[in-house]
Motif scaffolding. Structure first.
Motif: not given
Length: 275
Positions: A217-218, A234-237, A257-259
Motif C-alpha cells: 500500500g502507500f 493507486d496500487v494497481n495504477r 503479489r502485494g496487490a
C-alpha cells in the motif's frame, strides 16, 4: 531463469503411505483473475463510470459498443461526461477517467465524441468551464486539472504551458496525482526539467510504498470517493505504470503479489480499481 529447491518432508505422526505433494505452475503471478471478472460481470449498478469499468474489466467489446452508441446522451453542453443522461452537468473527473481508461485498454472512441470530451477537459483546465461534480474548491482543483492534462495527453492534446495553471507540488499531492504526474512526464518530453522531475517522482513513490506483511500500500493513503479513487486503485495504477520500466524490474513480482493480497472476497474495492 534458474532452479528452485524447496525442502519437503513427511509430517510427523502421519499415516504411512498417505499424503503427497502437489505442484501447480501458472504462466504469470496473476494467472487467475476469474473472481474479479465474475464480480464485475454480476455488478448490479450502471452509471457511466460503472458501465465503462465493467466493459474494460471484462474486455467486452459488445458492452463498449453499447456505451458508445448511447454516449451522446451522456455529454453535456460543455463536452463533459455525465454519470447519468438525466444529470444536468458533466464531470471533469468522469471525463478524465473515461479517456484514460479507454486509452489504457486500447478501446477506441469515435472521433466526434473524442473531440467533444477533449474540448470539455481543455475548457476545465484553462478555466473557461467552471468546476463540475463533487469537489472541494481550492483543495482538489489542481489535482483534477492534472488528471485532465494526463488524459488529454494520451490523445496529443496537451500543451506544457498548461502546467502554469496549477502548482506543481508532487511531494504534497496524494498518490493518484503523483501517478498522473509520472505518466504525464513519461509521455511529454517537452515539459521543462523533465528528467529531474521524473527522478523526483520515482523517489516520492518509493518512499511512500508501505508493506504490511505481504500486502502493499502507500503511506497515508486515503479514499477520495469524489475523485473515484481508492488505495486499491493507486496500487494497481502503479503496477500498470511500471510494468515495462526496467528500474522497477526486481520489485514487480513482489508488487503483483502485494496487490493480489489486497483482494477481499475475490475483488478490489472500487469498480475503477478492478478495471
Amino acid at each position: 531463469e534458474g532452479s528452485l529447491s524447496l525442502p519437503v518432508e513427511t509430517a510427523k505422526n502421519s499415516l504411512p503411505g498417505s499424503g503427497g505433494v502437489a505442484v501447480h505452475l501458472d504462466r504469470t503471478l496473476a494467472a487467475n483473475l476469474e473472481s474479479i471478472r465474475s464480480y464485475m460481470a454480476d455488478y448490479p449498478f450502471g452509471c457511466l463510470e460503472q458501465s465503462v469499468s465493467r466493459a474494460i474489466a471484462l474486455r467486452d467489446s459488445s458492452r463498449w459498443k453499447k456505451i458508445l452508441d448511447n454516449l451522446s446522451s451522456y455529454i453535456d453542453t460543455n463536452g463533459l461526461l455525465k454519470y447519468f443522461p438525466e444529470a444536468l452537468s458533466g464531470s471533469d473527473v468522469l471525463s478524465s477517467y473515461f479517456l484514460s481508461i479507454a486509452s489504457e485498454a486500447g478501446f477506441e472512441i469515435p472521433e466526434r465524441h473524442l473531440r467533444q470530451i477533449i474540448s470539455g477537459l481543455q475548457g476545465f483546465v484553462n478555466g473557461t468551464i467552471s468546476q463540475s461534480g463533487f469537489s472541494f474548491p481550492g483543495a482538489d482543483v489542481g489535482i483534477r486539472k492534472l488528471a485532465a492534462m494526463e488524459a488529454i495527453s494520451r490523445y496529443h492534446a496537451f500543451d506544457p504551458k498548461q502546467l502554469a495553471l496549477i502548482r506543481v507540488e508532487p511531494e504534497l499531492w496524494p498518490v493518484r496525482a503523483v501517478l498522473d504526474w509520472r505518466s504525464l512526464l513519461l509521455r511529454e518530453q517537452r515539459i521543462p526539467d523533465r528528467t529531474k522531475r521524473l527522478a523526483e517522482v520515482e523517489q516520492i513513490l518509493r518512499a511512500r510504498l508501505e508493506w504490511r506483511g505481504t500486502v502493499v500500500g502507500f503511506k497515508g493513503a486515503s479514499r477520495f470517493w469524489w475523485l473515484m479513487n481508492s488505495p486499491d486503485e493507486d496500487v494497481n495504477r502503479l503496477l500498470l505504470g511500471i510494468a515495462d520500466d526496467r528500474a522497477w524490474k526486481d520489485e514487480i513480482g513482489r508488487l503483483v503479489r502485494g496487490a493480489l493480497a489486497r483482494l477481499r472476497e475475490g475483488h478490489w474495492d472500487l469498480t475503477t480499481a478492478n478495471a
